[in-house]
Design a protein around this motif. Structure first.
Motif, PDB file in Angstrom:
ATOM      1  N   GLU A  14       0.835  -1.197   0.000  1.00  0.00           N
ATOM      2  CA  GLU A  14       0.000   0.000   0.000  1.00  0.00           C
ATOM      3  C   GLU A  14       0.872   1.250   0.000  1.00  0.00           C
ATOM      4  N   VAL A  15       0.384   2.278  -0.681  1.00  0.00           N
ATOM      5  CA  VAL A  15       0.946   3.622  -0.594  1.00  0.00           C
ATOM      6  C   VAL A  15      -0.146   4.509  -0.015  1.00  0.00           C
ATOM      7  N   ARG A  16       0.125   5.083   1.167  1.00  0.00           N
ATOM      8  CA  ARG A  16      -0.867   5.895   1.863  1.00  0.00           C
ATOM      9  C   ARG A  16      -0.387   7.341   1.905  1.00  0.00           C
ATOM     10  N   GLY A  17      -1.193   8.249   1.364  1.00  0.00           N
ATOM     11  CA  GLY A  17      -0.818   9.658   1.335  1.00  0.00           C
ATOM     12  C   GLY A  17      -1.898  10.533   1.933  1.00  0.00           C
ATOM     13  N   LYS A  18      -1.498  11.443   2.831  1.00  0.00           N
ATOM     14  CA  LYS A  18      -2.441  12.355   3.451  1.00  0.00           C
ATOM     15  C   LYS A  18      -2.829  13.473   2.488  1.00  0.00           C
ATOM     16  N   VAL A  19      -4.123  13.717   2.384  1.00  0.00           N
ATOM     17  CA  VAL A  19      -4.622  14.864   1.637  1.00  0.00           C
ATOM     18  C   VAL A  19      -4.845  16.031   2.587  1.00  0.00           C
ATOM     19  N   LEU A  22      -5.567   9.153   0.994  1.00  0.00           N
ATOM     20  CA  LEU A  22      -5.828   8.295  -0.159  1.00  0.00           C
ATOM     21  C   LEU A  22      -4.841   7.135  -0.139  1.00  0.00           C
ATOM     22  N   VAL A  23      -5.301   5.967  -0.600  1.00  0.00           N
ATOM     23  CA  VAL A  23      -4.484   4.753  -0.562  1.00  0.00           C
ATOM     24  C   VAL A  23      -4.555   4.060  -1.909  1.00  0.00           C
ATOM     25  N   GLY A  24      -3.388   3.681  -2.416  1.00  0.00           N
ATOM     26  CA  GLY A  24      -3.320   2.792  -3.565  1.00  0.00           C
ATOM     27  C   GLY A  24      -2.766   1.456  -3.114  1.00  0.00           C
ATOM     28  N   PHE A  25      -3.337   0.328  -3.585  1.00  0.00           N
ATOM     29  CA  PHE A  25      -2.892  -0.977  -3.075  1.00  0.00           C
ATOM     30  C   PHE A  25      -2.889  -2.043  -4.166  1.00  0.00           C
ATOM     31  N   TYR A  26      -2.070  -3.073  -3.917  1.00  0.00           N
ATOM     32  CA  TYR A  26      -1.984  -4.250  -4.779  1.00  0.00           C
ATOM     33  C   TYR A  26      -1.846  -5.467  -3.879  1.00  0.00           C
TER      34      TYR A  26
END
Length: 582
Positions: A506-511, A517-521
């Motif tokens: 996961e890549v977790r980034g604060k807005v 927002l999170v992108g995952f595989y």
């Protein structure tokens, strides 16, 4: 700087030629005169009093920064505030001008703490040639005292300090004299307060080191053991002011209990699997021995594609049975699982012991029995009877259990099982490892990874209960694929594999501070053998998620995922819950 006050004509200025911008701002923010308006100072007497206190305040700030020959001038309407009598205060004050001449920065000419123990570590800032500050002197005094306390001298203290400023050389000589006092041993722990926990149980859990040489670390461990039970709201252990004639030191232990009962609820929603609802009821002191009785119930698949199922679990932890850092427990479970590939009813009962090595590391072992009845790809009403020896160790170095930004988590489980009534025997192993790293400041970008490994060694695939085997798919393994949709083809059905590998990133980034927002595989694979081979079945999913921070509860989670490899699912899947996915 000009700041109006409630006195209409008052103007304030603060100048410090040669001082850094940060130092000037610190003085402005701390000065009672320059902040008169925000402090509500609105009479000439209050302004004069503020000015008189500022002499000491500003000089102390300068000492903290290494300036030991400062000159501070505070003029009210052109007259030095120190020269104005409080008995003849002007009827009006129109201006306050503060001028600070910092003078040179001083360095330590001498930096002495005596006597010290060989193990005492003084701060690097307290040394000849280093910038001389009051903070460094205070830290050195504290380190000197702590060194003696660590060596058993509980009543060590600072006897005196000699500080000499040599203005011509801009040097500061600092000498700190310590009084170690006698080396003491632990005496008695005297229990106070109105706790409902029996005193004998408190003593056994605490493991108070009576008779041993005094150590701050040992007394800290006593408090940690008692707090770990989850029974107490307050645990206060204070050493008495005067040692006993025999060289021992007694401690007063005061307790305040938490409410005995606690009820919690949770819910998670998945597009295909419906709603899962959980509830726990906890009693913190059921038999007045700081036991913790935890009852858990769950109902799953509400509105989902499968029949409703659930579980009922009971665990009783007994912290006073074995002594410090150890406790015994009873564990019971009744569960019904209905999935697309199998239905199983499981009942188990076990008794075990737990060793706590630290707040972040524990291991436990138990022995018990498990019964199960299953309908799966290998047949209907297949029954299994086991004597089980579950072993588990958990190491948690995350900075947060609900939304980690750095650290790691390791969970290792090994369960030898001996089959009864012609049931096959073997070993089941499972490992769950998670790692987190934060990029930038404030955890605004976090990289998270997870590895899951499972293996069953010994029995044939059709000779073991399906809840010991491994499937992949769903929120806990591969998002975007239906729950437990990947297994091993058996005839027209699907059975679990004897080995499993799951990978998640996961890549977790604060807005904003609350929204991320999170992108995952996610990737999962299972195999018929005890170890993953080249011909193993596999699938994968990927997607995007949104997190809304709920504070101590963790984030509210929404994940949208689609299949990217494999043929076990199609279309969009969504997942809603509380807390990160891992």
């Amino acid at each position: 700087m000009t700041l109006p006050t409630a006195l209409a004509a008052l103007e304030t200025t603060l100048t410090a030629p040669g001082a850094s911008k940060e130092l000037v701002e610190r003085m402005e923010e701390t000065s009672s005169v320059t902040t008169a308006e925000s402090r509500g100072l609105d009479t000439p007497l209050e302004i004069l009093s503020a000015a008189l206190s500022d002499y000491r305040t500003l000089v102390q700030i300068l000492y903290d920064e290494g300036y030991f020959s400062p000159v501070v001038s505070i003029k009210l309407d052109g007259k030095e505030a120190a020269e104005i009598s409080s008995l003849s205060v002007p009827a009006q004050i129109n201006s306050a001008v503060i001028t600070v001449n910092t003078g040179p920065k001083f360095t330590f000419g001498e930096a002495i703490v005596q006597p010290t123990t060989p193990e005492t570590v003084l701060p690097e800032e307290f040394a000849v040639g280093k910038l001389a500050t009051t903070g460094a002197i205070q830290q050195a005094a504290s380190a000197g005292v702590q060194g003696w306390r660590n060596a058993g001298h509980a009543k060590a203290e600072v006897e005196g300090q000699t500080v000499l400023a040599r203005h011509a050389e801009a040097k500061l000589d600092a000498e700190i004299d310590l009084t170690p006092g006698p080396r003491l041993r632990f005496g008695k722990m005297i229990i106070k307060g109105d706790s409902d926990v029996r005193h004998r149980s408190i003593e056994k859990i605490a493991g108070f080191p009576a008779g041993e040489v005094y150590s701050p670390e040992k007394i800290q461990k006593v408090g940690t053991r008692l707090r770990r039970t989850g029974t107490f709201n307050v645990v206060s252990i204070e050493e008495r002011g005067t040692p006993n004639p025999d060289g021992t030191l007694d401690f007063d232990a005061t307790f305040e209990d938490l409410p005995k009962r606690r009820l919690t609820f949770g819910a998670e929603i998945a597009s295909r699997d419906g709603v899962d609802v959980t509830a726990t009821w906890t009693h913190r002191n059921v038999f007045r021995r700081a036991e913790r009785l935890r009852f858990e119930a769950a109902v799953r698949n509400i509105g989902g594609a499968e029949d409703i199922d659930g579980r009922i679990g009971l665990r009783l932890d007994q912290p006073d049975r074995l002594g410090p850092d150890d406790n015994t427990f009873w564990n019971a479970l009744l569960e019904r699982r209905n999935t697309e590939n199998y239905n199983v009813t499981v009942a188990s009962l076990a008794y075990g012991a737990r060793r706590t090595f630290s707040d972040r590391l524990y291991a436990e072992a138990s022995a018990g029995f498990q019964w199960s009845s299953a309908d799966d790809a290998y047949g209907d009403d297949r029954r299994f009877r086991y004597f089980i020896l579950p072993l588990r160790s958990e190491w948690d170095e995350r900075d947060s259990k609900v939304s980690a930004t750095r650290g790691f988590y390791l969970d290792a489980q090994i369960t030898p099982f001996a089959g009864l009534s012609e049931t096959e025997s073997g070993i089941r192993m499972f490992f769950d490892g998670r790692g987190y790293t934060s990029l930038g400041t404030g955890g605004r970008l976090v990289l998270a990874g997870r590895v899951q490994l499972g293996s069953v060694i010994g029995p044939s695939p059709d000779g073991v209960t399906p809840d010991f085997l491994f499937f992949s798919g769903g929120a806990g393994t591969v998002r975007g694929q239906p729950y437990e949709s990947l297994g091993i083809p058996v005839g027209t059905g699907i059975a679990g594999g004897k080995s499993f590998l799951g990978l998640s990133a996961e890549v977790r980034g604060k807005v904003t501070e609350a929204i991320s927002l999170v992108g995952f595989y996610d990737y999962g694979t299972v195999d018929t053998s005890s170890f993953i081979g080249s011909g193993a079945e596999y699938h994968a999913g990927a997607g995007l998620g949104v997190r809304y921070d709920l504070g101590g509860f963790g984030p509210l989670r929404l994940d949208l995922a689609v299949p990217v490899q494999g043929d076990t699912g199609d279309g969009l899947q969504f997942y809603i819950g509380i807390g990160q996915a891992f």
